[in-house]
Design a protein around this motif. Structure first.
Motif, short mmCIF file in Angstrom:
data_model
loop_
_atom_site.label_atom_id
_atom_site.label_comp_id
_atom_site.label_asym_id
_atom_site.label_seq_id
_atom_site.Cartn_x
_atom_site.Cartn_y
_atom_site.Cartn_z
N VAL A 1 13.99 21.67 65.02
CA VAL A 1 13.80 23.03 64.32
C VAL A 1 14.48 22.63 63.08
O VAL A 1 14.17 23.04 61.93
CB VAL A 1 14.23 24.07 64.97
CG1 VAL A 1 14.28 25.25 64.01
CG2 VAL A 1 13.40 24.54 66.10
N SER A 2 16.00 22.26 63.04
CA SER A 2 16.83 22.08 61.78
C SER A 2 16.13 20.82 60.97
O SER A 2 16.02 21.20 59.46
CB SER A 2 18.09 21.50 62.03
OG SER A 2 18.00 20.40 62.88
N ILE B 1 13.01 22.69 59.06
CA ILE B 1 13.28 23.61 58.09
C ILE B 1 14.00 22.80 56.90
O ILE B 1 13.42 23.29 55.75
CB ILE B 1 14.39 24.66 58.64
CG1 ILE B 1 13.84 25.31 59.88
CG2 ILE B 1 15.14 25.41 57.48
CD1 ILE B 1 14.88 26.34 60.37
N SER C 1 7.66 15.95 58.23
CA SER C 1 8.45 17.23 59.11
C SER C 1 7.91 17.29 60.31
O SER C 1 8.38 17.52 61.43
CB SER C 1 8.45 18.41 58.26
OG SER C 1 7.18 19.27 58.44
#
Length: 543
Positions: free
Chosen positions: A412-413, A416, A207
């Motif tokens: 960011v998506s 998350i 991530s």
């Protein structure tokens, strides 16, 4: 007179005592077994029989690393290795914004720009095999330290390149070095943390890599929009050179942080440095705030097959014997599957990833130029805004804010989503099937859906196959013996970069003339990969 029952009982007692002595002798003799030999046929109960002194027990590596616990050391290692992978991503992919910044200074044409943008992919292809060999023979940490420190120095020097040729050569060197981080970091983390958190940690590290686009675009927007120029004689120091220096810093941070952590204990056991491995495990246990009075492990064995390696082999023989087992049974099918997944993911993802700034800029320009109720879809939006005449063209090194917002939304998506699916990290096979299927349907939907904003959001959905990278590398740790794990992962990096290089050039050649077909091909490849994912080993539920 002694009864026959008493005689029988005495014989049984002597037999039992002899059996116990044999078992204990076998247990002690395990120390003499070559560390690379397979012991899977030995009864596992032998490892659990203890004498009056519990220190005589022999632990499997899985038991030893789990007893080392999960705490500040494991979390610190995760943060440090995540920095290394982020640094690699920024150095490789962030070079695209550096090239856009230096276009005016160097007067680059299309062919020169293409050569520069190819360097981050060519370097890792050339060095994949050597890094695999070094990782498996000299250690994961050592290879990572060499790669990160030298890459940091070369990338820093590259910021002062007098021309584009020198810049291309230095970028080739720096990326060929830092590419080691993608395999060595995953391998070191996978072998140095408890099994219950390993899969989650590797997905978290992925991530962070997913956020690299947002990281370097945000930094580039702030630096490239500065207005200064300092004449240093041989060169003129302009904002793009400052950007190159800023993007080199994470390499130094990653190298510095790695100094405070240890070599993989599993690697040390595999090369018969058992005492050093136990000592490192004890230090890890202490830094993890381990429970109990002391770390109980004194002796370790590797309960796995496939670690046989000749000690008297020459360098060329050793290099050959390091790679051949990957493409022979029983590892052949594993290699075919994992390298196929790697090729599909990187050819589809990295190609669109590199072109993302260009596509986002064209989409934004098209959206602003069209009426509010016009609906054309992603491809017509992109292709319809590529005609720029020479008179209208002005060379500039600045960056539009729309690209920053699009990159931040993507980063960011993805972070998350990745943090959410870490809760399901033990269901790797199911995640592979779901993510690849979703990415495939998004690729097809991006050209079928006519609503402009929805089609662009589905383009983001296509890029979600990047989330499978962490899962792929957990399979490299799970499915290969310790002696060949580093090589397998580094060959995976070579396959990844070859696929990305091919994908970038194919996409660049056909995205404007066959945009719809390109999305359909990507979707079809990912559907095939999703089907192949059903052949992966079944998930093992963690207790």
């Amino acid at each position: 007179m002694v009864s026959s029952d008493a005689v029988l009982d005495g014989l049984q007692l002597k037999y039992l005592q002899g059996t116990i002595r044999d078992i204990m002798a076998t247990k002690t003799g395990l120390k003499q077994i070559g560390r690379g030999d397979s012991i899977t046929n030995l009864d596992s109960s032998i490892l659990n029989i203890s004498s009056n002194n519990n220190e005589d027990r022999i632990y499997t590596y899985a038991e030893a690393i789990n007893l080392a616990g999960n705490g500040s050391y494991s979390i610190g290692l995760l943060v440090t290795l995540s920095t290394c992978t982020l640094a690699m991503g920024v150095d490789m992919f962030g070079f695209s914004v550096v090239v856009s910044g230096c276009t005016c200074d160097f007067g680059l044409d299309i062919s020169q720009t293409s050569v520069l943008l190819s360097m981050p992919f060519v370097g890792p292809i050339v060095m994949a095999y050597p890094w695999g060999y070094i990782s498996d023979t000299q250690g994961r940490r050592r290879s990572l330290l060499i790669a990160m420190w030298v890459s940091f120095v070369v990338a820093t020097v590259g910021a002062f390149s007098p021309n584009w040729v020198v810049m291309a050569v230095l970028k080739f060197i720096s990326t060929s070095l830092c590419s080691c981080a993608q395999s060595a970091s995953y391998t070191l983390l996978g072998e140095s943390c408890a099994e219950r958190v390993r899969d989650s940690y590797m997905l978290i590290m992925t991530s962070v890599l997913d956020f690299s686009l947002a990281a370097y675009v945000a930094v580039a927007y702030w630096i490239l929009n500065l207005d200064f120029a300092y004449d240093l004689g041989l060169i003129t120091f302009t904002p793009w050179r400052l950007l190159a220096l800023a993007l080199a810093l994470p390499l130094g941070f990653g190298a510095f942080g790695t100094q405070f952590f240890y070599e993989s204990p599993k690697f040390l056991v595999n090369v018969q440095r058992d005492d050093e491995a136990v000592d490192i495990l004890r230090k890890m246990w202490r830094r993890n705030n381990g429970k109990g009075d002391k770390y109980p492990v004194k002796r370790i064995i590797l309960n796995e097959e496939g670690n046989e390696r000749r000690k008297d082999a020459s360098l060329l023989q050793s290099l050959w014997e390091q790679i051949v087992p990957l493409f022979k049974p029983p590892l052949l099918w594993k290699s075919i599957m994992l390298y196929f997944f790697t090729a599909v993911i990187f050819s589809t993802n990295n190609s669109f990833f590199i072109w993302f700034p260009y596509l986002a800029e064209k989409f934004s320009a098209g959206l602003n130029a069209m009426e509010a109720d016009d609906e054309t879809g992603l491809c017509k939006m992109i292709v319809g805004n590529t005609n720029v005449t020479a008179e209208d063209y002005e060379c500039k090194s600045t960056m539009e804010i729309s690209l920053v917002w699009a990159s931040l939304a993507q980063g960011v998506s993805f972070v998350i989503i990745m943090l959410v699916i870490t809760k399901l990290a033990h269901r790797k096979k199911a995640l592979m099937i779901i993510i690849m299927t979703f990415s495939a349907l998004s690729a097809i939907g991006a050209v079928l859906v006519k609503d402009n904003l929805t089609s662009f959001i589905m383009f983001f959905g296509l890029l979600t196959n990047e989330l499978c990278i962490g899962i792929i590398y957990t399979y490299f740790v799970d499915m290969y013996p310790t002696s060949y794990r580093g090589m397998a992962a580094c060959i995976g990096v070579m396959v990844a970069r070859l696929s990305a290089l091919g994908g970038v050039n194919v996409l660049g050649a056909f995205i404007m003339s066959h945009c719809t077909s390109m999305f359909y091909v990507c979707g079809g490849l990912m559907l095939v990969a999703a089907a192949f994912s059903c052949l992966l080993p079944p998930d093992i539920r963690k207790k």
